[in-house]
Design a protein around this motif. Structure first.
Motif, PDB file in Angstrom:
ATOM      1  N   PRO A 183      16.532   6.637  34.616  1.00 14.43           N
ATOM      2  CA  PRO A 183      17.246   7.723  35.287  1.00 14.43           C
ATOM      3  C   PRO A 183      16.664   7.989  36.683  1.00 14.43           C
ATOM      4  N   ALA A 184      17.569   8.209  37.638  1.00 13.93           N
ATOM      5  CA  ALA A 184      17.166   8.658  38.979  1.00 13.93           C
ATOM      6  C   ALA A 184      18.146   9.764  39.366  1.00 13.93           C
ATOM      7  N   PHE A 185      17.868  10.449  40.456  1.00 11.37           N
ATOM      8  CA  PHE A 185      18.698  11.601  40.829  1.00 11.37           C
ATOM      9  C   PHE A 185      19.048  11.561  42.308  1.00 11.37           C
ATOM     10  N   LEU A 186      20.251  12.029  42.625  1.00 13.41           N
ATOM     11  CA  LEU A 186      20.615  12.202  44.030  1.00 13.41           C
ATOM     12  C   LEU A 186      19.801  13.379  44.565  1.00 13.41           C
ATOM     13  N   THR A 187      19.318  13.250  45.770  1.00  8.02           N
ATOM     14  CA  THR A 187      18.385  14.260  46.294  1.00  8.02           C
ATOM     15  C   THR A 187      19.022  15.643  46.410  1.00  8.02           C
ATOM     16  N   GLN A 188      18.257  16.667  46.061  1.00 12.31           N
ATOM     17  CA  GLN A 188      18.692  18.060  46.272  1.00 12.31           C
ATOM     18  C   GLN A 188      18.161  18.601  47.585  1.00 12.31           C
ATOM     19  N   SER A 189      17.158  17.902  48.150  1.00  9.65           N
ATOM     20  CA  SER A 189      16.464  18.380  49.349  1.00  9.65           C
ATOM     21  C   SER A 189      15.457  17.320  49.751  1.00  9.65           C
ATOM     22  N   GLY A 190      15.258  17.145  51.051  1.00 10.67           N
ATOM     23  CA  GLY A 190      14.259  16.173  51.505  1.00 10.67           C
ATOM     24  C   GLY A 190      12.865  16.760  51.614  1.00 10.67           C
ATOM     25  N   GLN A 191      12.739  18.021  51.234  1.00  7.25           N
ATOM     26  CA  GLN A 191      11.513  18.771  51.500  1.00  7.25           C
ATOM     27  C   GLN A 191      10.226  18.102  51.019  1.00  7.25           C
ATOM     28  N   LEU A 192      10.207  17.625  49.781  1.00 12.20           N
ATOM     29  CA  LEU A 192       8.951  17.116  49.236  1.00 12.20           C
ATOM     30  C   LEU A 192       8.441  15.947  50.072  1.00 12.20           C
ATOM     31  N   TYR A 193       9.377  15.103  50.522  1.00 12.23           N
ATOM     32  CA  TYR A 193       9.002  13.956  51.366  1.00 12.23           C
ATOM     33  C   TYR A 193       8.613  14.422  52.762  1.00 12.23           C
ATOM     34  N   ASN A 194       9.298  15.487  53.225  1.00 16.36           N
ATOM     35  CA  ASN A 194       8.943  16.085  54.511  1.00 16.36           C
ATOM     36  C   ASN A 194       7.501  16.573  54.511  1.00 16.36           C
ATOM     37  N   GLY A 208      20.429  15.435  56.538  1.00 17.53           N
ATOM     38  CA  GLY A 208      21.303  14.510  55.831  1.00 17.53           C
ATOM     39  C   GLY A 208      22.019  15.174  54.686  1.00 17.53           C
ATOM     40  N   PRO A 209      22.787  14.395  53.945  1.00 19.54           N
ATOM     41  CA  PRO A 209      23.509  14.956  52.808  1.00 19.54           C
ATOM     42  C   PRO A 209      22.574  15.239  51.643  1.00 19.54           C
ATOM     43  N   THR A 210      22.827  16.321  50.950  1.00 22.60           N
ATOM     44  CA  THR A 210      22.067  16.669  49.749  1.00 22.60           C
ATOM     45  C   THR A 210      23.078  16.999  48.658  1.00 22.60           C
ATOM     46  N   PHE A 211      22.626  16.941  47.425  1.00 25.24           N
ATOM     47  CA  PHE A 211      23.565  16.974  46.295  1.00 25.24           C
ATOM     48  C   PHE A 211      23.117  17.982  45.244  1.00 25.24           C
ATOM     49  N   ARG A 212      24.040  18.763  44.782  1.00 24.23           N
ATOM     50  CA  ARG A 212      23.738  19.701  43.679  1.00 24.23           C
ATOM     51  C   ARG A 212      24.932  19.748  42.743  1.00 24.23           C
ATOM     52  N   ALA A 213      24.670  19.514  41.481  1.00 23.09           N
ATOM     53  CA  ALA A 213      25.734  19.588  40.475  1.00 23.09           C
ATOM     54  C   ALA A 213      25.980  21.063  40.159  1.00 23.09           C
ATOM     55  N   GLU A 214      26.517  21.784  41.142  1.00 22.28           N
ATOM     56  CA  GLU A 214      26.765  23.224  40.994  1.00 22.28           C
ATOM     57  C   GLU A 214      27.978  23.418  40.102  1.00 22.28           C
ATOM     58  N   LYS A 215      27.797  24.153  39.033  1.00 27.00           N
ATOM     59  CA  LYS A 215      28.917  24.382  38.128  1.00 27.00           C
ATOM     60  C   LYS A 215      29.765  25.561  38.608  1.00 27.00           C
ATOM     61  N   SER A 216      29.316  26.195  39.700  1.00 23.76           N
ATOM     62  CA  SER A 216      30.038  27.396  40.137  1.00 23.76           C
ATOM     63  C   SER A 216      31.094  27.054  41.178  1.00 23.76           C
ATOM     64  N   LYS A 217      32.244  27.693  41.011  1.00 21.85           N
ATOM     65  CA  LYS A 217      33.354  27.523  41.953  1.00 21.85           C
ATOM     66  C   LYS A 217      33.367  28.745  42.854  1.00 21.85           C
ATOM     67  N   GLU A 224      28.190  18.342  47.464  1.00 21.48           N
ATOM     68  CA  GLU A 224      27.566  17.497  48.485  1.00 21.48           C
ATOM     69  C   GLU A 224      27.617  18.290  49.783  1.00 21.48           C
ATOM     70  N   PHE A 225      26.474  18.599  50.340  1.00 17.61           N
ATOM     71  CA  PHE A 225      26.447  19.359  51.594  1.00 17.61           C
ATOM     72  C   PHE A 225      25.317  18.829  52.469  1.00 17.61           C
ATOM     73  N   TRP A 226      25.384  19.165  53.738  1.00 12.68           N
ATOM     74  CA  TRP A 226      24.382  18.670  54.684  1.00 12.68           C
ATOM     75  C   TRP A 226      23.359  19.763  54.980  1.00 12.68           C
ATOM     76  N   MET A 227      22.124  19.333  55.059  1.00 10.51           N
ATOM     77  CA  MET A 227      21.058  20.307  55.281  1.00 10.51           C
ATOM     78  C   MET A 227      20.091  19.735  56.317  1.00 10.51           C
ATOM     79  N   VAL A 228      19.668  20.580  57.263  1.00  6.99           N
ATOM     80  CA  VAL A 228      18.588  20.187  58.179  1.00  6.99           C
ATOM     81  C   VAL A 228      17.333  20.907  57.716  1.00  6.99           C
ATOM     82  N   GLU A 229      16.255  20.147  57.603  1.00  2.68           N
ATOM     83  CA  GLU A 229      15.022  20.706  57.038  1.00  2.68           C
ATOM     84  C   GLU A 229      13.818  20.390  57.925  1.00  2.68           C
ATOM     85  N   PRO A 230      13.322  21.395  58.667  1.00  2.00           N
ATOM     86  CA  PRO A 230      12.060  21.207  59.372  1.00  2.00           C
ATOM     87  C   PRO A 230      10.880  21.491  58.437  1.00  2.00           C
ATOM     88  N   GLU A 231       9.777  20.815  58.691  1.00  4.68           N
ATOM     89  CA  GLU A 231       8.540  21.073  57.937  1.00  4.68           C
ATOM     90  C   GLU A 231       7.400  20.996  58.945  1.00  4.68           C
TER      91      GLU A 231
END
Ligand code: 4AD
Ligand code: MG
Length: 435
Positions: A183-194, A208-217, A224-231
């Protein structure tokens, strides 16, 4: 008069060709005719221009063909550029010739009102409509402004992986993929690597694009949404707040400066945007809870804000409000506890004004190796997958902080759009992956 009938010109460049002959390539956007005279509105992606001609200006055959040309047919037009103050871009074309490349079938998106379901099914065509076109042009400018802000600020862009072995933002919204039987996962955030990259480059960002299996409408959630993350290495919560207000102020100002026309198409009142400059108001979670109670919200200390709570808090200020020190229990495992109030984390949410809710989430990171290991266990995260992340604390640990700014939510606010689904070219939402 100079002749230049071979090279293609674009509608937004007509000003450079006044009284000259040009060639435009585009699609028929709309048309009007009164027997002997025709007005064709041609769009080419950069704008729309009116092309005018009379019977006799072109062959009778072509006059007839254009008179029956369906909307969205593709064509080449040539003619003379005329200045006309009443025309949308200040210029129109006196048409001399045209060539139809492909006659369109009956176009499904018409002048009548269409529901959002229909429009989303036709997203591939809806992009051509003036409001969607304006909105996505603003998105493009916004992305440019974000890159400029970080590059000009001395940040290094470090691209973080999309396929990851572990969760960053909780295990309930992971998209799992089969990675050669594991099992692997689509990234929710690049933070840990940042965080690892910050130890190598000091100030970094990923975008870049980040992914969350949000069950909420909701109108604020995409899968799938784009996030900019400074660290930033050696930055603490105070510095992070300054970075957030500088970044948001800069990108808003750049959009207002560069996208006047597009914001006009969207009928966005830009006066509230002109007020966005540092400093932003700062409150703690505890103060926010008191504000909500005074506003009559049924809210207890310890819970997370729902959309109506965020809306109410954001509407209380003219600028984005920065809320710090949420209860540690409702926040991510990597956040550092506040030594002065260990019930809370050294974290930051930025809520946009005008009811748009959270646009930024961030924090100072846990830099104590033992505290971090304990959090990983408390959150039932697989220790093996986080070994490399803990290493960052093993080899020269350092205070550091960062945040993530959601591109679509920020765009929704700046452009005054109700729902984030319009703020990305091809939205992915619960049960929605076509087109
Ligand atoms: O608050 P979040 O979950 O923070 C993080 O992911 C951190 N790891 C970021 C960091 O510190 N580097 O998400 C950050 C932002 C939110 O404030 C919101 O703007 C956006 O990402 N966001 C979403 N946008 C659209 N749809 C969703 N489902 C979103 N979830 C978060
Ligand atoms: Mg958040």
């Amino acid at each position: 008069m100079a002749q230049d009938t071979t090279k293609q010109t674009y509608v937004n460049e007509l000003g450079r060709h006044a009284d000259k002959d040009v060639v435009l390539k585009g699609w028929l956007y709309n048309r009007r005719s009164s027997g002997k005279i025709q007005f064709l509105l041609v769009r080419d992606g950069t704008g729309v221009v009116q092309c005018v001609f009379q019977k006799g200006d072109v062959s009778d055959e072509l006059f007839e063909e254009l008179d029956h040309l369906p909307q969205e047919s593709s064509l080449t037009v040539s003619g003379t550029v005329r200045e006309d103050k009443r025309a949308p871009g200040g210029y129109e074309l006196t048409l001399k010739g045209a060539q139809v490349l492909s006659k369109a079938q009956e176009y499904p998106i018409t002048k009548k009102e269409h529901g959002p379901g229909f429009l989303l099914e036709h997203r591939h065509l809806w992009l051509r409509s003036s409001k969607q076109h304006a909105l996505l042009r603003i998105r493009s400018r916004l992305v440019g402004a974000i890159y400029d802000f970080f590059f000009d600020g001395g940040y290094t862009l470090v691209d973080t992986p999309i396929l990851t072995p572990a969760a960053c933002e909780g295990t309930t919204t992971l998209f799992e993929v089969d990675y050669f039987g594991e099992p692997a996962f689509l990234t929710q955030s690049g933070q840990l690597y940042n965080e690892a990259a910050a130890a190598a480059f000091g100030r970094v960002f990923c975008f870049g694009p980040t992914f969350r299996a949000e069950k909420s409408k909701t109108r604020r959630h995409l899968t799938e949404f784009w996030m900019v993350e400074p660290e930033v290495a050696y930055m603490e919560l105070e510095g992070l707040q300054e970075l957030a207000e500088d970044c948001v102020s800069h990108i808003v100002a750049e959009v207002v400066r560069n996208c006047e026309k597009e914001l006009g198409v969207l009928e966005r009142d830009i006066e509230p945007l002109r007020k966005i400059s540092p400093p932003f108001p700062r409150i703690t979670y505890t103060e926010a809870v008191d504000m909500l109670k005074k506003k009559g919200h049924d809210f207890e200390w310890g819970g997370d804000f729902g959309a109506p709570d965020e809306t109410a808090l954001g509407e209380s200020f003219e600028k984005p409000v920065m809320v710090t020190n949420f209860p540690a229990g409702i926040k991510a495992f990597y956040m550092k506890r506040d030594p002065e109030d260990p019930r809370t984390a050294l974290c930051l949410d930025v809520l946009a004004p005008e009811g748009y809710g959270e646009i930024i989430g961030g924090s100072q990171r846990e830099d104590d190796i033992e505290a971090l290991q304990e959090r990983i266990r408390e959150h039932n995260l697989p220790e093996e997958s986080f070994r490399w992340f803990v290493d960052i604390r093993r080899y020269g640990s350092f205070p550091h902080s960062g945040f993530g700014l959601g591109l679509e939510r920020t765009l929704a606010w700046i452009a005054g759009i109700e729902h984030v689904r319009e703020c990305i070219p091809f939205p992915r939402m619960l049960y929605k992956i076509y087109p």
